[in-house]
Design an enzyme around this catalytic site. Structure first.
Site, PDB file in Angstrom:
ATOM      1  N   THR A  13       0.833  -1.213   0.000  1.00  0.00           N
ATOM      2  CA  THR A  13       0.000   0.000   0.000  1.00  0.00           C
ATOM      3  C   THR A  13       0.866   1.262   0.000  1.00  0.00           C
ATOM      4  O   THR A  13       0.711   2.130  -0.869  1.00  0.00           O
ATOM      5  CB  THR A  13      -0.900   0.000   1.257  1.00  0.00           C
ATOM      6  OG1 THR A  13      -1.651  -1.206   1.262  1.00  0.00           O
ATOM      7  CG2 THR A  13      -1.838   1.181   1.264  1.00  0.00           C
ATOM      8  N   ALA A  30      13.214  19.941  -4.243  1.00  0.00           N
ATOM      9  CA  ALA A  30      14.426  19.273  -3.743  1.00  0.00           C
ATOM     10  C   ALA A  30      15.687  19.831  -4.394  1.00  0.00           C
ATOM     11  O   ALA A  30      16.780  19.706  -3.841  1.00  0.00           O
ATOM     12  CB  ALA A  30      14.325  17.775  -3.997  1.00  0.00           C
ATOM     13  N   GLU A  41       9.080  10.355   9.151  1.00  0.00           N
ATOM     14  CA  GLU A  41       7.833  11.120   9.301  1.00  0.00           C
ATOM     15  C   GLU A  41       6.592  10.240   9.128  1.00  0.00           C
ATOM     16  O   GLU A  41       5.593  10.395   9.831  1.00  0.00           O
ATOM     17  CB  GLU A  41       7.810  12.255   8.258  1.00  0.00           C
ATOM     18  CG  GLU A  41       6.603  13.157   8.313  1.00  0.00           C
ATOM     19  CD  GLU A  41       6.513  13.923   9.629  1.00  0.00           C
ATOM     20  OE1 GLU A  41       7.306  14.827   9.850  1.00  0.00           O
ATOM     21  OE2 GLU A  41       5.621  13.596  10.440  1.00  0.00           O
ATOM     22  N   VAL A  46       4.471   8.028  12.039  1.00  0.00           N
ATOM     23  CA  VAL A  46       3.469   8.500  13.011  1.00  0.00           C
ATOM     24  C   VAL A  46       2.407   9.351  12.327  1.00  0.00           C
ATOM     25  O   VAL A  46       2.730  10.335  11.650  1.00  0.00           O
ATOM     26  CB  VAL A  46       4.131   9.329  14.136  1.00  0.00           C
ATOM     27  CG1 VAL A  46       3.090   9.738  15.177  1.00  0.00           C
ATOM     28  CG2 VAL A  46       5.258   8.558  14.804  1.00  0.00           C
ATOM     29  N   ILE A  65       0.144  13.404   8.403  1.00  0.00           N
ATOM     30  CA  ILE A  65       0.312  14.629   9.210  1.00  0.00           C
ATOM     31  C   ILE A  65       1.806  14.831   9.479  1.00  0.00           C
ATOM     32  O   ILE A  65       2.461  13.928   9.986  1.00  0.00           O
ATOM     33  CB  ILE A  65      -0.408  14.523  10.573  1.00  0.00           C
ATOM     34  CG1 ILE A  65      -1.875  14.133  10.401  1.00  0.00           C
ATOM     35  CG2 ILE A  65      -0.280  15.825  11.353  1.00  0.00           C
ATOM     36  CD1 ILE A  65      -2.592  13.855  11.721  1.00  0.00           C
ATOM     37  N   LYS A  70       3.861   4.409  18.059  1.00  0.00           N
ATOM     38  CA  LYS A  70       3.866   5.814  17.629  1.00  0.00           C
ATOM     39  C   LYS A  70       4.057   6.752  18.821  1.00  0.00           C
ATOM     40  O   LYS A  70       4.770   7.751  18.731  1.00  0.00           O
ATOM     41  CB  LYS A  70       2.566   6.122  16.875  1.00  0.00           C
ATOM     42  CG  LYS A  70       2.468   5.364  15.548  1.00  0.00           C
ATOM     43  CD  LYS A  70       1.048   5.397  15.005  1.00  0.00           C
ATOM     44  CE  LYS A  70       0.958   4.706  13.657  1.00  0.00           C
ATOM     45  NZ  LYS A  70      -0.433   4.455  13.235  1.00  0.00           N
ATOM     46  N   GLY A  86      -3.328   4.919   4.897  1.00  0.00           N
ATOM     47  CA  GLY A  86      -3.730   4.898   3.491  1.00  0.00           C
ATOM     48  C   GLY A  86      -2.535   5.178   2.595  1.00  0.00           C
ATOM     49  O   GLY A  86      -1.527   5.747   3.031  1.00  0.00           O
TER      50      GLY A  86
HETATM   51  N1  HSE Z   1      -2.366   0.595  10.878  1.00  0.00           N
HETATM   52  C1  HSE Z   1      -2.006   1.965  10.982  1.00  0.00           C
HETATM   53  C2  HSE Z   1      -3.243   2.770  11.337  1.00  0.00           C
HETATM   54  C3  HSE Z   1      -1.405   2.438   9.695  1.00  0.00           C
HETATM   55  O1  HSE Z   1      -4.353   2.274  11.169  1.00  0.00           O
HETATM   56  O2  HSE Z   1      -3.112   3.892  11.795  1.00  0.00           O
HETATM   57  C4  HSE Z   1      -0.756   3.776   9.779  1.00  0.00           C
HETATM   58  O3  HSE Z   1       0.328   3.767  10.653  1.00  0.00           O
END
Ligand code: HSE
Length: 436
Positions: free
Chosen positions: A13, A33, A129, A132, A136, A205, A302
């Site tokens: 993904t 860049a 980045e 977490v 965002i 996270k 996503g």
């Molecule tokens: N499985 C994680 C979530 C994916 O649903 O937030 C993103 O880190």
């Protein structure tokens, strides 16, 4: 100038999303860049699998070691997930003098201290980045935007799958398992979805956020973790009745006694902006002593939202590639020799307010017994509802909100309440934070 060559490990993904964003926005990215960024090689477990990205022009392999050992690759992007193999690949890439971008929160939370030490020795960057809160830019916000502050606390909805499940259960009355299956199909969930629903992913996270907020080592093993599997529709409804919403939060607080690191379902006042963060969206509240509370919101999972963060890291790597390693932003926001091992509070010393729900016999003195036990532990009741017994039933639901107390006192009080002959089953307990 020659394009920067990237090797991507993992074409699922996030890997697929990253290839797509890099191709679609190639011009804009190069303008930012200062050089073109090209995916020249990619590793995937199965080359025959259908993909969300066009792999035309990318040299594909099933062997990720070919990528980390390829002298032509400047930056390795690790998007395969997992711990052991990912650790070995990242450490090999670093040893070979390559910069690394990763979305792997488990890897950073568990092996980050070792990885950053190795990267510092070799003078390479490891950026994370995307690890977490998906798209965002929360790492950048804390690490750079808030660097004038002493961060007091942070609280975030940092698992998109969990928030998606809680939202669908509340708004549409859907079943837990059914919503989880949809989150998996949409590519939100972890390979092992218990990581999402048991709070482990959020714990990873939170470990990272706390480290860059307070300048402490990464220490996932000290995070108190509780998932969403015990949340019932009844609790969601009673919480709403009392003016609260249940969200799964990661909370880190720097107190005089030590640092609180905890992940659990939490009642929060429904007037708070963060209480209205729904579906797969994430939000993180960060409170600095100078700036006060700040809120960051966006898609937490996503393909392309996560790719957005991966690509931003790639741009940062390219911009800083030729800079003196000493003058780059430190991996964990604080310089490695300024990281302080503050004490992490044991779970029993966490202080919070509580929502309690219990089922008791409908007869005189029951409520008095319960309130006497709470008073005995110096726990003050903030609100109380007793529901009428349902038709043909002799038991009632009692719902209480308490004021602040310690987890230790609450554990003891709950054990005494559950031992009452007039109380049936377990007391449901959900922590409550006003986030004021
Ligand atoms: N499985 C994680 C979530 C994916 O649903 O937030 C993103 O880190």
């Amino acid at each position: 100038m020659k394009p920067v060559k990237v090797g991507v490990i993992g074409l699922g993904t996030v890997g697929g999303g990253t290839v797509n964003v890099l191709k679609r926005n190639a011009q804009e990215i190069a303008r930012r860049a200062g050089r073109e960024i090209v995916v020249s090689r990619a590793a995937a477990r199965n080359l025959d699998q259908p993909r969300i990205c066009d792999t035309h022009g990318i040299d594909l392999t099933t062997d990720p070691f070919l990528i980390v050992n390829d002298p032509d690759i400047d930056v390795v992007v690790e998007l395969m997930g997992g711990y052991a193999l990912a650790r070995e690949l990242v450490l090999t890439a670093i040893e070979n003098g390559k910069h690394v971008v990763t979305a792997n929160k488990a890897l950073i939370a568990l092996h980050g201290n070792e990885i950053f030490a190795a990267a510092s020795r070799k003078g390479v960057m490891v950026l994370f980045e995307a690890a977490v809160a998906g798209g965002i830019p929360i790492i950048k916000a804390i690490r750079e935007g808030l660097s004038g502050n002493r961060i007091k606390w942070l609280a975030g909805i940092i698992n998109g799958t969990g928030n998606f499940i809680l939202t669908e259960m509340r708004d549409k009355g859907r079943d837990f398992a059914d919503v989880l299956a949809e989150a998996q199909a949409l590519g939100y969930a972890e390979a092992d979805p218990t990581f999402d629903v048991e709070g482990i992913d959020a714990g990873h996270k939170l470990t990272i956020l706390a480290s860059i907020a307070f300048g402490i080592p990464l220490q996932f093993d000290k995070v108190f973790t509780e998932g969403i599997t015990r949340i019932t529709r009844l609790d969601v409804e009673y919480a709403e009745e009392l003016g609260y919403r249940i969200k799964h939060l990661g909370i880190a607080r720097n107190t005089e006694q030590g640092v609180e690191l905890r992940v659990h379902p939490t009642l929060i006042p429904n007037r708070r902006l963060i209480a209205n963060v729904n579906g797969v969206m994430n939000a993180v509240l960060v409170c600095g002593d100078a700036v006060g509370p700040t809120l960051y919101y966006g898609a937490g999972a996503g393909a392309e939202p996560t790719a957005s963060a991966v690509v931003a890291d790639l741009v940062d790597v390219v911009r800083a590639m030729t800079s003196d390693p000493e003058n780059r932003v430190p991996h964990l926001a604080f310089h490695a020799d300024a990281i302080v091992d503050l004490p992490i509070l044991p779970a029993e010393e966490i202080r919070t307010a509580y929502y309690l729900r219990l089922t008791a016999e409908d007869k005189p003195g029951v409520l008095a017994d319960v309130t006497r036990i709470l008073a005995g532990h110096n726990i003050s009741i903030e609100a109380l509802i007793q529901k009428e017994p349902l038709k043909d039933q002799t038991s009632v639901s009692i719902i209480m909100l308490t004021q602040l107390t310690s987890e230790k006192e609450m554990n003891a009080a709950i054990a005494e309440i559950e031992a009452l002959a007039t109380v049936t089953g377990q007391v449901a307990r959900i922590r409550l934070e006003t986030l004021g």
